[in-house]
Design a protein around this motif. Sequence first.
Motif, PDB file in Angstrom:
ATOM      1  N   VAL A 336       0.846  -1.208   0.000  1.00 55.32           N
ATOM      2  CA  VAL A 336       0.000   0.000   0.000  1.00 55.32           C
ATOM      3  C   VAL A 336       0.874   1.247   0.000  1.00 55.32           C
ATOM      4  O   VAL A 336       0.623   2.216  -0.744  1.00 55.32           O
ATOM      5  N   ALA A 337       1.937   1.250   0.822  1.00 57.62           N
ATOM      6  CA  ALA A 337       2.827   2.405   0.882  1.00 57.62           C
ATOM      7  C   ALA A 337       3.546   2.613  -0.449  1.00 57.62           C
ATOM      8  O   ALA A 337       3.718   3.757  -0.913  1.00 57.62           O
ATOM      9  N   ALA A 338       3.956   1.517  -1.091  1.00 59.00           N
ATOM     10  CA  ALA A 338       4.654   1.634  -2.371  1.00 59.00           C
ATOM     11  C   ALA A 338       3.748   2.214  -3.445  1.00 59.00           C
ATOM     12  O   ALA A 338       4.160   3.078  -4.239  1.00 59.00           O
ATOM     13  N   VAL A 339       2.497   1.765  -3.485  1.00 62.87           N
ATOM     14  CA  VAL A 339       1.549   2.301  -4.462  1.00 62.87           C
ATOM     15  C   VAL A 339       1.295   3.779  -4.209  1.00 62.87           C
ATOM     16  O   VAL A 339       1.207   4.587  -5.145  1.00 62.87           O
ATOM     17  N   ARG A 340       1.190   4.155  -2.946  1.00 59.23           N
ATOM     18  CA  ARG A 340       0.966   5.564  -2.620  1.00 59.23           C
ATOM     19  C   ARG A 340       2.141   6.413  -3.114  1.00 59.23           C
ATOM     20  O   ARG A 340       1.947   7.504  -3.679  1.00 59.23           O
ATOM     21  N   LYS A 341       3.367   5.927  -2.905  1.00 56.19           N
ATOM     22  CA  LYS A 341       4.540   6.679  -3.354  1.00 56.19           C
ATOM     23  C   LYS A 341       4.564   6.816  -4.871  1.00 56.19           C
ATOM     24  O   LYS A 341       4.918   7.876  -5.417  1.00 56.19           O
ATOM     25  N   LEU A 342       4.199   5.745  -5.570  1.00 50.34           N
ATOM     26  CA  LEU A 342       4.144   5.819  -7.028  1.00 50.34           C
ATOM     27  C   LEU A 342       3.132   6.844  -7.499  1.00 50.34           C
ATOM     28  O   LEU A 342       3.381   7.617  -8.429  1.00 50.34           O
TER      29      LEU A 342
END
Length: 349
Positions: A336-342
């Motif tokens: 979830v955090a990685a998608v948010r950063k993207l």
Amino acid sequence: MAFLMSEPIFFKTPDTVSLSKIADWAEADIVRGSADIEILGVAPVEDADAGSLVFFDNTAYLDKLSGTAAAACLVAEKHAAKVPEGVAVLVCREPYRAWAKVLAQLFPDAVVPAYGAGSGVSERAVVEDGALLEDGVVVEAGAFVSKGAEIGSGTVVRANAVIGAGVRIGRDCVIGANSTVQFALLGNCVYLHPGVCIGQDGFGYAMGPGGHLKVPQIGRVVVQDDVEIGANTTVDRGANRDTIIGEGTKIDNQVQIGHNVVIGRHCVIVSQVGLSGSCTLEDYVAIGGQTGVRGHVTIGMGAQVAAVSVVNTDLDAGGRYGGTPAKPVKQWFREVAAVRKLAERGGGT
């Protein structure tokens, strides 16, 4: 036509009780205040007055606790110092469970609410010849008990409930209004809330280009002791073996349990969960609301699944899972955090 709507009081105000009696019920120690303090009722911490008992178990309500006017507070030892001066302190291991024990003593009618007065079989109920009811069974108006059914003493069949032929229901159960129970065996102290449907045929079809052929469902539903099932929940009978709900399991409203599902002991299943046919939940599994579980998967003992997840593979015992598809929560949070950063890096374009 004008009429006066007075304020209804559904649960009678309890009699005054001493703090020492509260401590006994809650298995708590009085570490501040007199054992002779009189408790007049219960209240949330922010609404309490000088006669009220409250409990504190969540630091999110710390600001409300600091201003409470309660007479006494149930609290864990680690939070006892946060209770303001002038409020008696009862220390217990698990304040919320202690609160539940006290409420059950003060408001017994709230544990199993009564719909109407009366005992025995109502003149407006139908109990077919060949049904066996032990002494002390209550069957309310509009209920129907089929031939061959057996019902144990202390059980209440609420208004308009239907008990199918050959059904066995243990002692001290409650069958909620407008519920249907068929092709099922229920243990003792089973509580069905209104509108529960148990034992209807499961969703089984042999699909084909010329139409879908219905597959007869010839299993049963077995509900063990001390199970509670929430309003409008549906439990399909087994296709060729039994659908089973284990002892002590608690199921919320509007849950769908498919055919051949096996639920272990002391599980917790929150509202709008869907359990597909032939899945297995081992003991002490907890599933959050609106989660779907695919057929033929197994969730291991003590596993916890977050709300709005999809379980499509077996889950190991004792783990915490979430997401679509469900995975260990640490991995889920990283994704979830990685998608948010993207998304942030893309500037929303």
